[in-house]
Design a protein around this motif. Structure first.
Motif, PDB file in Angstrom:
ATOM      1  N   PHE A 157       0.837  -1.200   0.000  1.00 11.03           N
ATOM      2  CA  PHE A 157       0.000   0.000   0.000  1.00 11.03           C
ATOM      3  C   PHE A 157       0.870   1.248   0.000  1.00 11.03           C
ATOM      4  O   PHE A 157       0.642   2.181  -0.768  1.00 11.03           O
ATOM      5  CB  PHE A 157      -0.944  -0.014   1.207  1.00 11.03           C
ATOM      6  CG  PHE A 157      -1.807   1.210   1.316  1.00 11.03           C
ATOM      7  CD1 PHE A 157      -2.873   1.411   0.446  1.00 11.03           C
ATOM      8  CD2 PHE A 157      -1.553   2.172   2.282  1.00 11.03           C
ATOM      9  CE1 PHE A 157      -3.667   2.546   0.535  1.00 11.03           C
ATOM     10  CE2 PHE A 157      -2.346   3.306   2.382  1.00 11.03           C
ATOM     11  CZ  PHE A 157      -3.402   3.497   1.508  1.00 11.03           C
ATOM     12  N   GLU A 158       1.905   1.250   0.867  1.00 14.72           N
ATOM     13  CA  GLU A 158       2.835   2.385   0.908  1.00 14.72           C
ATOM     14  C   GLU A 158       3.468   2.614  -0.460  1.00 14.72           C
ATOM     15  O   GLU A 158       3.591   3.748  -0.923  1.00 14.72           O
ATOM     16  CB  GLU A 158       3.936   2.144   1.939  1.00 14.72           C
ATOM     17  CG  GLU A 158       3.476   2.191   3.370  1.00 14.72           C
ATOM     18  CD  GLU A 158       4.530   1.692   4.344  1.00 14.72           C
ATOM     19  OE1 GLU A 158       5.708   1.521   3.943  1.00 14.72           O
ATOM     20  OE2 GLU A 158       4.186   1.485   5.516  1.00 14.72           O
ATOM     21  N   ALA A 159       3.887   1.517  -1.102  1.00 15.44           N
ATOM     22  CA  ALA A 159       4.549   1.637  -2.402  1.00 15.44           C
ATOM     23  C   ALA A 159       3.599   2.196  -3.451  1.00 15.44           C
ATOM     24  O   ALA A 159       3.966   3.072  -4.237  1.00 15.44           O
ATOM     25  CB  ALA A 159       5.084   0.279  -2.847  1.00 15.44           C
ATOM     26  N   ARG A 160       2.358   1.710  -3.464  1.00 10.64           N
ATOM     27  CA  ARG A 160       1.394   2.178  -4.469  1.00 10.64           C
ATOM     28  C   ARG A 160       1.029   3.649  -4.233  1.00 10.64           C
ATOM     29  O   ARG A 160       0.911   4.420  -5.176  1.00 10.64           O
ATOM     30  CB  ARG A 160       0.147   1.310  -4.446  1.00 10.64           C
ATOM     31  CG  ARG A 160       0.443  -0.152  -4.664  1.00 10.64           C
ATOM     32  CD  ARG A 160      -0.087  -0.667  -5.960  1.00 10.64           C
ATOM     33  NE  ARG A 160      -0.056  -2.130  -5.980  1.00 10.64           N
ATOM     34  CZ  ARG A 160       0.910  -2.822  -6.531  1.00 10.64           C
ATOM     35  NH1 ARG A 160       1.913  -2.216  -7.096  1.00 10.64           N
ATOM     36  NH2 ARG A 160       0.877  -4.134  -6.535  1.00 10.64           N
TER      37      ARG A 160
ATOM     38  N   THR B  36       5.784  11.759  -0.938  1.00  9.75           N
ATOM     39  CA  THR B  36       5.764  12.237   0.451  1.00  9.75           C
ATOM     40  C   THR B  36       4.756  11.468   1.287  1.00  9.75           C
ATOM     41  O   THR B  36       4.965  11.264   2.484  1.00  9.75           O
ATOM     42  CB  THR B  36       5.465  13.752   0.530  1.00  9.75           C
ATOM     43  OG1 THR B  36       4.228  14.023  -0.120  1.00  9.75           O
ATOM     44  CG2 THR B  36       6.572  14.564  -0.114  1.00  9.75           C
ATOM     45  N   MET B  37       3.670  11.012   0.683  1.00  9.32           N
ATOM     46  CA  MET B  37       2.693  10.204   1.421  1.00  9.32           C
ATOM     47  C   MET B  37       3.285   8.848   1.785  1.00  9.32           C
ATOM     48  O   MET B  37       3.017   8.310   2.854  1.00  9.32           O
ATOM     49  CB  MET B  37       1.404  10.018   0.608  1.00  9.32           C
ATOM     50  CG  MET B  37       0.522  11.243   0.594  1.00  9.32           C
ATOM     51  SD  MET B  37      -0.015  11.747   2.245  1.00  9.32           S
ATOM     52  CE  MET B  37      -0.985  10.345   2.739  1.00  9.32           C
ATOM     53  N   ARG B  38       4.099   8.285   0.901  1.00 13.47           N
ATOM     54  CA  ARG B  38       4.733   7.004   1.215  1.00 13.47           C
ATOM     55  C   ARG B  38       5.638   7.164   2.436  1.00 13.47           C
ATOM     56  O   ARG B  38       5.640   6.340   3.333  1.00 13.47           O
ATOM     57  CB  ARG B  38       5.546   6.491   0.029  1.00 13.47           C
ATOM     58  CG  ARG B  38       6.199   5.154   0.344  1.00 13.47           C
ATOM     59  CD  ARG B  38       6.961   4.587  -0.817  1.00 13.47           C
ATOM     60  NE  ARG B  38       7.381   3.222  -0.503  1.00 13.47           N
ATOM     61  CZ  ARG B  38       8.012   2.448  -1.342  1.00 13.47           C
ATOM     62  NH1 ARG B  38       8.288   2.880  -2.555  1.00 13.47           N
ATOM     63  NH2 ARG B  38       8.359   1.235  -0.989  1.00 13.47           N
ATOM     64  N   ILE B  39       6.380   8.246   2.455  1.00 12.38           N
ATOM     65  CA  ILE B  39       7.268   8.504   3.594  1.00 12.38           C
ATOM     66  C   ILE B  39       6.439   8.670   4.864  1.00 12.38           C
ATOM     67  O   ILE B  39       6.761   8.104   5.906  1.00 12.38           O
ATOM     68  CB  ILE B  39       8.149   9.735   3.327  1.00 12.38           C
ATOM     69  CG1 ILE B  39       9.152   9.414   2.215  1.00 12.38           C
ATOM     70  CG2 ILE B  39       8.862  10.171   4.590  1.00 12.38           C
ATOM     71  CD1 ILE B  39       9.914  10.604   1.700  1.00 12.38           C
TER      72      ILE B  39
ATOM     73  N   PRO C 238      14.195   7.370   3.611  1.00  7.77           N
ATOM     74  CA  PRO C 238      12.991   8.075   4.054  1.00  7.77           C
ATOM     75  C   PRO C 238      13.184   8.786   5.395  1.00  7.77           C
ATOM     76  O   PRO C 238      12.754   9.931   5.559  1.00  7.77           O
ATOM     77  CB  PRO C 238      11.935   6.972   4.192  1.00  7.77           C
ATOM     78  CG  PRO C 238      12.455   5.811   3.441  1.00  7.77           C
ATOM     79  CD  PRO C 238      13.940   5.943   3.432  1.00  7.77           C
ATOM     80  N   LEU C 239      13.827   8.126   6.357  1.00  6.13           N
ATOM     81  CA  LEU C 239      14.033   8.762   7.653  1.00  6.13           C
ATOM     82  C   LEU C 239      14.971   9.957   7.531  1.00  6.13           C
ATOM     83  O   LEU C 239      14.742  11.003   8.137  1.00  6.13           O
ATOM     84  CB  LEU C 239      14.578   7.763   8.674  1.00  6.13           C
ATOM     85  CG  LEU C 239      13.604   6.681   9.133  1.00  6.13           C
ATOM     86  CD1 LEU C 239      14.284   5.726  10.108  1.00  6.13           C
ATOM     87  CD2 LEU C 239      12.353   7.282   9.740  1.00  6.13           C
TER      88      LEU C 239
END
Length: 179
Positions: free
Chosen positions: A95-98, A105-108, A138-139
């Motif tokens: 879900f994060e990847a999609r 930025t939403m994935r992060i 990401p961090l």
């Protein structure tokens, strides 16, 4: 199972299995990460100073826990709910990847709590945890942005990055401890 790889090379040379495994653990599938994964998988978890036990990134410790390539693997017992948890983790990462395909930025944002929690709960010194944050793209992006560091921040000496991250954390949050 007979379909399981028997060596690190078999795992890493099977693009489908490697991709699914790296995807599940949020490890980018790069040549350098494959080399690191191989060294981790070949290290002896029974030796406290082996790479698998001292490397600060918990994703690689999870990789070693999934695959035991020692000559005499210990019998495994999987706790109740293990398959459901692995499935849940995989779905969350997919879900994060999609979402990330549409808005990076939403994935992060979606992965921040999980990734930061893993680092904070991990073993090692406070400095080792900060180095783990710097090693996670990401961090790193979140902390550099939150602390207002310029895009050139990653090009300064790594020890200076550590000093500046800890100082800015102290100033912003009142503590330089990752936990």
């Amino acid at each position: 199972s007979s379909d399981m790889p028997e060596t690190p090379d078999e795992l890493l040379s099977d693009a489908t299995l490697r991709g699914a495994t790296f995807g599940l653990l949020a490890i980018p599938d790069t040549v350098s990460n494959r080399g690191l994964a191989k060294r981790i998988l070949e290290s002896d978890p029974g030796v406290p100073t082996s790479l698998v036990n001292v490397f600060p990134d918990n994703r690689y410790q999870s990789l070693a826990a999934f695959f035991d390539f020692s000559s005499e693997p210990a019998p495994r017992g999987y706790p109740t709910g293990c398959v459901e948890q692995v499935t849940k983790n995989y779905i969350a990462r997919e879900f994060e990847a999609r979402v990330g395909d549409i808005d990076p930025t939403m994935r992060i944002a979606l992965s921040l709590e999980r990734e930061l929690g893993q680092v904070a709960r991990g073993s090692g010194s406070n400095d080792a945890k900060w180095f783990a944050i710097m090693a996670s793209p990401p961090l790193r992006q979140v902390f550099e942005g939150a602390f207002g560091f310029p895009s050139s921040f990653g090009s300064i000496d790594i020890d200076q990055q550590l000093v500046r991250l800890k100082a800015r954390s102290e100033k912003t949050f009142g503590a330089s401890e990752v936990a």
